[in-house]
Each structure stands twice: as C-alpha cells, then as structure tokens.
Design a protein around this motif. Structure first.
Motif, PDB file in Angstrom:
ATOM      1  N   VAL A 324       0.928  -1.328  -0.114  1.00 12.51           N
ATOM      2  CA  VAL A 324      -0.393   0.616  -0.212  1.00 12.51           C
ATOM      3  C   VAL A 324       1.095   1.481  -0.079  1.00 12.51           C
ATOM      4  CG1 VAL A 324      -1.837   0.950   1.116  1.00 12.51           C
ATOM      5  CG2 VAL A 324      -2.045  -0.797   1.063  1.00 12.51           C
ATOM      6  N   GLU A 325       1.936   0.958   0.735  1.00  8.19           N
ATOM      7  CA  GLU A 325       2.927   2.901   0.384  1.00  8.19           C
ATOM      8  C   GLU A 325       3.687   2.819  -0.712  1.00  8.19           C
ATOM      9  OE1 GLU A 325       4.486   2.802   5.421  1.00  8.19           O
ATOM     10  OE2 GLU A 325       5.512   1.890   3.630  1.00  8.19           O
ATOM     11  N   ARG A 326       3.881   1.783  -1.425  1.00  4.95           N
ATOM     12  CA  ARG A 326       4.960   1.761  -2.481  1.00  4.95           C
ATOM     13  C   ARG A 326       3.703   2.498  -3.259  1.00  4.95           C
ATOM     14  NH1 ARG A 326       6.573  -3.241  -1.114  1.00  4.95           N
ATOM     15  NH2 ARG A 326       5.415  -4.158  -3.015  1.00  4.95           N
ATOM     16  N   ARG A 327       2.346   1.946  -3.799  1.00  5.95           N
ATOM     17  CA  ARG A 327       1.613   1.841  -4.892  1.00  5.95           C
ATOM     18  C   ARG A 327       1.233   3.079  -4.244  1.00  5.95           C
ATOM     19  NH1 ARG A 327      -1.232  -3.573  -6.995  1.00  5.95           N
ATOM     20  NH2 ARG A 327      -1.805  -1.765  -8.670  1.00  5.95           N
ATOM     21  N   LEU A 328       0.480   3.518  -3.425  1.00  7.83           N
ATOM     22  CA  LEU A 328      -0.104   4.864  -2.580  1.00  7.83           C
ATOM     23  C   LEU A 328       0.977   6.692  -2.639  1.00  7.83           C
ATOM     24  CD1 LEU A 328      -3.347   3.506  -0.461  1.00  7.83           C
ATOM     25  CD2 LEU A 328      -2.731   3.400  -3.558  1.00  7.83           C
TER      26      LEU A 328
END
Length: 341
Positions: A324-328
């Motif tokens: 989630v951190e990487r994609r958002l």
C-alpha cells in the motif's frame, strides 16, 4: 498543530470515526468538525465493549475539552442531533452548529421514498439527498439552522460560525480536525459507477469547503482504508468488483465465529469484497494523503486480532502494508487489528 482531514478511500465504513477519535486523542486536537449528514454513522468501540455511534457529532467527543462543530455544508437532522447531545450530556460550551447548516424537513424522506431512492440506489431514506436538492434549488422552502433556531429554542445557544471558529483556531496555532463522511468511491463527482453515489463530493478538498477552511492551513490528510471494502445491501447500491460472502471471509481469515457487518442506519447486512486497487489509487490521486490508516488486518488473518506491535503481525499483513505504501506513495501510520480504539 495544524489542520487534519480524515477521508475515506473506498465506499464508506472504512473506520474513519475510529481513526478520527484516535487522532483527536493522540494529537490533542482542539477543534473537531463533522461534515456530511445523518445518513452515515461513525462508530468507536469503547473499553468494556460499548460502541459509541454518532450520526451528527464528531467522534472527537472522546477528546476531553475539544470543541465539537458541525460544518455549514452539513445536513442537520434536529431529532438525531438532540438525542446525541442529551445522551452525551453536551451543551453549547462544547458543541457548535453552523448557522448555515441545511435542516432536514419531514417531507425529505418522503420525497426520497416517492422517487424510489431505496430501490434504485439502496438509499437510507434519511432525507439528506432531498434536503441537498432543495438547497441547490434555493427555494423559499429552505430552512437553515440559524432560522430553525428561532422556532427551536433549545438549538439557539448552539448556533455559531464554524469557518470563523476554525480559521481563528488554526491561525492561533491550535489544532483542528475535519472528519469527512462516507468514501471516495461514493463521490458524486468522482465515482466510477455514477449514479451509484451519495449526494455530495467526498474528497478532502470538499470537506474543507464544507467547513470553510482555507487549504493552506492543512498539514495532514489521512486516507482511511480497509482490507476488505464493503458496500450497502443490494446490487443497486453499486458494484463490488470482487464480491465475496461473509462466510468465505470467515473461513479464509480463520475467525472462530461468524463475521458480518450491518449498516449503522438501516441495520442491513453489508456486502463485502476483496481489496480494489483502482479505487484506492484514484482516491490517493484526488486526496494526496500525507498518511494512510488501514483497518481490518484481522480480516486478513485472525491471528492479527488485537495485535499491538508491528513485528507481531503475520508476514502477509506486513507485506500488504508495504505494498500500500509503495503503490499509493504515502506512509501507513495507523493500523487497525480489531474494533477497539
């Protein structure tokens, strides 16, 4: 210090009320502002198992001494508001209602019922959409809170100007939290499944507009997500691209007993589905969050239930948070592993 905005990234019920309450307590928020209307309830599980459900007031009520405000862009159900004030023993020293709040009339739920909003869109029939429509048409039949207080003497001491209070607080270096309503996937303007939407925009910018707060005051935008998004009952409410059953979720998570959630207002069983990347990526683009909160890690695996340390989460849960951190493109700062605050 600064202005915080809490916004949902899916179809509502992401746990915004719980996150807003936690931030209010942890960050010592001075002013808490609630947007939206009585068609959506925000709940917080309290110690001992009691669940506090609020439809008009902000969940920042759990922060002792915080000023609690209802935004001018909100839609007001006077009966609901009065019940909440009485149940919590709150007076005008703690609570303020903007004079420009739209007041729901008895005919508004009737109007929604007559045009088939429940059958077409699974509306709660609380009258919020009909009231918003009357306000937009600017007819002589519109009553705002300031005028309503002339006939409702109990309301009169609560009337204030929220934008003035909030801006003065922010300018003085005090902290303000704006508690948004529903979720990005239900935005009247930005949903990918119109007309399966709510009656307003549900972005951080829209909530600032409802409250009358300038965007340059904002320091934190918190996007709240849940591991398994939900929508209200009935396919007419809108699509869940990967809908599953509660029994399936219970079996996959290893929960020892039944899993099921019902809507706060209508008490109908919600539909549940798997995490949808397109809607949360769109939510991140439109809200530009500074941080993310994720609820429901115990739904991924019941072994995460009640976990309080990062290293005690299951590896798939930690991997999901990292993804989630990487994609958002924003850090995940708060994790929910059960209903407790």
């Amino acid at each position: 210090m600064g202005v915080w905005v809490v916004v949902g990234g899916q179809y509502g019920s992401e746990g915004k009320g719980k996150v807003a309450a936690a931030i209010a307590i942890e960050e010592r928020i001075d002013v808490c502002i609630r947007c939206g209307g009585a068609n959506s309830g925000h709940s917080v599980a309290l110690p001992g198992g009691e669940v506090l459900v609020l439809r008009q007031l902000p969940t920042g009520v759990l922060r002792p001494g915080a000023r609690l405000l209802i935004a001018p862009g909100a839609v007001l159900d006077l009966d609901v508001l009065r019940r909440e004030l009485e149940a919590l023993g709150l007076g005008p020293d703690r609570v303020g209602v903007d004079r420009n709040c739209m007041v729901i009339e008895a005919r508004d739920p009737d109007t929604e019922r007559a045009v088939g909003l429940r059958e077409r869109l699974s509306s709660t029939l609380c009258g919020v959409g009909a009231a918003v429509a009357r306000r937009v048409l600017r007819g002589p039949d519109v009553a705002l809170a300031g005028a309503a207080a002339e006939r409702e003497s109990w309301l009169r001491p609560f009337i204030t100007e929220v934008a003035a209070e909030a801006s003065a607080a922010a300018s003085a270096g005090r902290s303000v939290l704006v508690e948004g309503t529903q979720g990005f996937g239900l935005s009247l303007y930005h949903t990918a499944s119109y007309p399966h939407a709510t009656s307003r925009d549900t972005t951080a910018a829209a909530f600032l507009s409802e409250a009358g707060i300038g965007p340059t005051f904002v320091t934190n935008v918190v996007l709240v997500l849940r591991t398994f998004p939900i929508r209200v009952a009935g396919a007419q409410a809108g699509p869940l691209e990967q809908e599953i059953t509660w029994d399936q979720l219970r079996a996959e998570s290893g929960a020892p007993g039944p899993l099921e959630e019902t809507t706060t207002v209508t008490k109908m069983t919600r539909r549940v589905g798997r995490f949808e990347w397109p809607v949360v990526e769109a939510a991140a683009r439109s809200n530009a969050p500074t941080e993310i909160a994720i609820n429901g890690l115990d739904y991924m695996d019941y072994r995460n239930r009640g976990v309080r340390r990062w290293e005690d989460l299951t590896p798939p849960a930690r991997d999901f948070v990292a993804r989630v951190e990487r994609r958002l493109g924003a850090p995940v700062t708060r994790l929910g592993t059960g209903p407790e605050l």
